[in-house]
Design a protein around this motif. Sequence first.
Motif, PDB file in Angstrom:
ATOM      1  N   ASP A   1       0.831  -1.200   0.000  1.00 29.88           N
ATOM      2  CA  ASP A   1       0.000   0.000   0.000  1.00 29.88           C
ATOM      3  C   ASP A   1       0.875   1.263   0.000  1.00 29.88           C
TER       4      ASP A   1
ATOM      5  N   ARG B   1       0.522   4.178   1.220  1.00 30.62           N
ATOM      6  CA  ARG B   1       0.625   4.822   2.534  1.00 30.62           C
ATOM      7  C   ARG B   1       1.590   4.056   3.425  1.00 30.62           C
TER       8      ARG B   1
ATOM      9  N   GLU C   1       5.225   5.310   4.974  1.00 30.22           N
ATOM     10  CA  GLU C   1       5.512   5.237   6.403  1.00 30.22           C
ATOM     11  C   GLU C   1       6.769   4.423   6.659  1.00 30.22           C
TER      12      GLU C   1
END
Length: 445
Positions: free
Chosen positions: A371, A373, A377
């Motif tokens: 993903d 995101r 991160e």
Amino acid sequence: MSLLVLGLSHRTAPVGLLERAALTGDSPRRLLHAAAAAAPVGEAALVATCNRIELYADVDKFHAGVADLSVLLAEHSGVDLEELTAHLYVHYEDRAVHHLFSVACGLDSMVVGEGQILGQLRDALGLAQEQHTAGRGLNELFQQALRVGKRAHSETDIDKAGQSLVTFGLERIADRTGPVEGKRALVVGAGSMSSLAAATLARAGVVELVIANRTHERAVRLAETLDARVVPFADVALAMAETDLVVSCTGAAGVVLGADEIAAAVAKRAPGSLLGVLDLAMPRDVDTAVHTLDGVHLVDLETLAEAAQATEAGARDVDAVRRIVGTEVDAFGAAQRAAAITPTVVALRAMASEVVSTELERLDGRLPELDPRARAELAQTVRRVVDKLLHSPTVRVKQLAGEPGGASYAEALRELFDLDPAAVRAVVGAPVSAPVPVQLRGDLA
């Protein structure tokens, strides 16, 4: 930066030798270029005044630097190398910085505390910049020396411990001929020293000020600023008969005022009057035989050197300036050592960043379905971990680098992390920003 200073001054050489070694015409520029082109030299600057000739150089080899610069100084000054060597002094690294800062503060001047040396150092830096022989190292060094000199004059009364060479010379004349105020004065020359002498005489209250110079236009420009009268250079002998005090500083290669000319002028003066003659030139303008003439009191640089040695400056201010110099030398050395490790730290962080980028790209290849995101991160987490791992050692190594022997920490980093020497050199070779002009007080400019 491995700073080397080689030179001679009124402290190590007799005035006669300084006179013969004086650099005239285009010789300062030629010497500066020759020094910068010497194999062991990376940067060079030249300080040449009536009382000193000093070469400042960033060298990669101490002994070779001393040998090459000594030969060049002998060649361009015209003084035999063997004779010159006996009067040369050499300072290296921290001792060289200490010497320059002391010079800037007036501690090494013939008259302790005189402020004219600051302008001369500024001119030396300007010449090195103009001729492209000064790089980052000498630019930073001379800029800091000017700041230290300004600090010494603003925080202490060192300028009251002694006077400028002009003022000191005029005081020696006044010891025999009486106060300058109310006298008629003739200034021969229109250069920086002659201009300073003329301005000093005008402030002292001479009743008449006369200027003579080989270039008539320069004499006129100087006279206009001081409400003085100009006479043709050919009429100097006639003007001397009508004056009480003569100051000469022309920069000529030979004698300008001969003993016969001055004797003839004295013969035309009122019986019993004493003609004061101040010779500030190097080489000297006034024939030394004038010392033997009746009716004349000659003060030259040799006389001033003897008088200065017998003059005690304000010990408290001298000690205060010495403490300033010591503190500034320590701070400059620490800053230089800390700056020397910066390229290594930058190269280390660049290598770490490259490793992180490579590993993140590999992760993208292995987990293409990750993903966006989560990927962002994860990337941020990896970068934070690397930054935190490098933070303490890089901060600490910069602190340690400021101490004597701190260069070994940079070497250890390069060795432990197998840093590419070319990457470190690339950081060192970054463009040098233009030096920031140092604003000096009006009386020191």
